[in-house]
Design a protein around this motif. Structure first.
Motif, mmCIF file in Angstrom:
data_model
loop_
_atom_site.group_PDB
_atom_site.id
_atom_site.type_symbol
_atom_site.label_atom_id
_atom_site.label_comp_id
_atom_site.label_asym_id
_atom_site.label_seq_id
_atom_site.Cartn_x
_atom_site.Cartn_y
_atom_site.Cartn_z
ATOM 1 N N VAL A 25 31.942 49.557 38.353
ATOM 2 C CA VAL A 25 32.821 48.537 38.907
ATOM 3 C C VAL A 25 33.508 49.039 40.181
ATOM 4 O O VAL A 25 33.666 48.284 41.141
ATOM 5 N N GLU A 26 33.897 50.316 40.203
ATOM 6 C CA GLU A 26 34.579 50.843 41.384
ATOM 7 C C GLU A 26 33.673 50.792 42.611
ATOM 8 O O GLU A 26 34.109 50.445 43.702
ATOM 9 N N ASN A 68 33.267 47.231 43.753
ATOM 10 C CA ASN A 68 34.480 46.824 44.454
ATOM 11 C C ASN A 68 34.477 47.362 45.882
ATOM 12 O O ASN A 68 34.794 46.637 46.824
ATOM 13 N N GLU A 123 34.224 42.517 43.065
ATOM 14 C CA GLU A 123 34.499 42.896 41.676
ATOM 15 C C GLU A 123 35.933 43.387 41.548
ATOM 16 O O GLU A 123 36.431 44.145 42.375
ATOM 17 N N VAL A 160 38.693 45.616 39.870
ATOM 18 C CA VAL A 160 38.792 46.890 39.152
ATOM 19 C C VAL A 160 39.909 46.744 38.139
ATOM 20 O O VAL A 160 41.032 46.348 38.492
#
Length: 131
Positions: free
Chosen positions: A50-51, A54, A122, A124
């Motif tokens: 996810v990071e 993002n 996305e 975080v």
């Protein structure tokens, strides 16, 4: 001097020069948008964290923002120097076919950026303060 002989002032010429510089960068900025989009799509396919999604989403947002600014600068260049201070002249020039094409491109980019901001970046998850 009548209304039809009016020329732009020094500030209008300066702003037009700045807009010409921004508009000249539009092709390279469009390439940057395409590169960032493909990197984000590849990251989604690979299933990265996810990071990273993002981070790539923010890179695409930055590229889209720069492209939108350049596209609107191109529109202002096509309108001309007098369009900065004469709203009637600006409205008439905005109706010209070549300016309409530039306006549509800028609005499509703006729509893509807003859609990306709403759905493409996305989120975080927050981490607790003590962890």
């Amino acid at each position: 001097m009548g209304l039809f002989g009016r020329k732009g002032d020094e500030d209008d010429r300066r702003r037009l020069g700045e807009d010409r510089e921004h508009a000249a960068r539009l092709p390279e900025l469009m390439e940057a948008v395409a590169t960032a989009e493909s990197a984000l799509a590849a990251a989604h396919e690979e299933g990265v964290g996810v990071e990273e999604l993002n981070r790539l989403g923010k890179v695409l947002d930055t590229a889209l923002t720069d492209a939108v600014r350049a596209a609107y600068a191109q529109e202002r260049v096509l309108v001309g120097e007098r369009g900065y201070s004469d709203r009637i002249y600006r409205r008439k020039r905005l109706a010209r076919p070549e300016v309409r094409v530039a306006t549509e491109r800028a609005e499509r980019l703006l729509t893509a950026r807003e859609r990306h901001r709403l759905q493409g970046v996305e989120r975080v998850p927050r981490r607790p303060a003590g962890v």
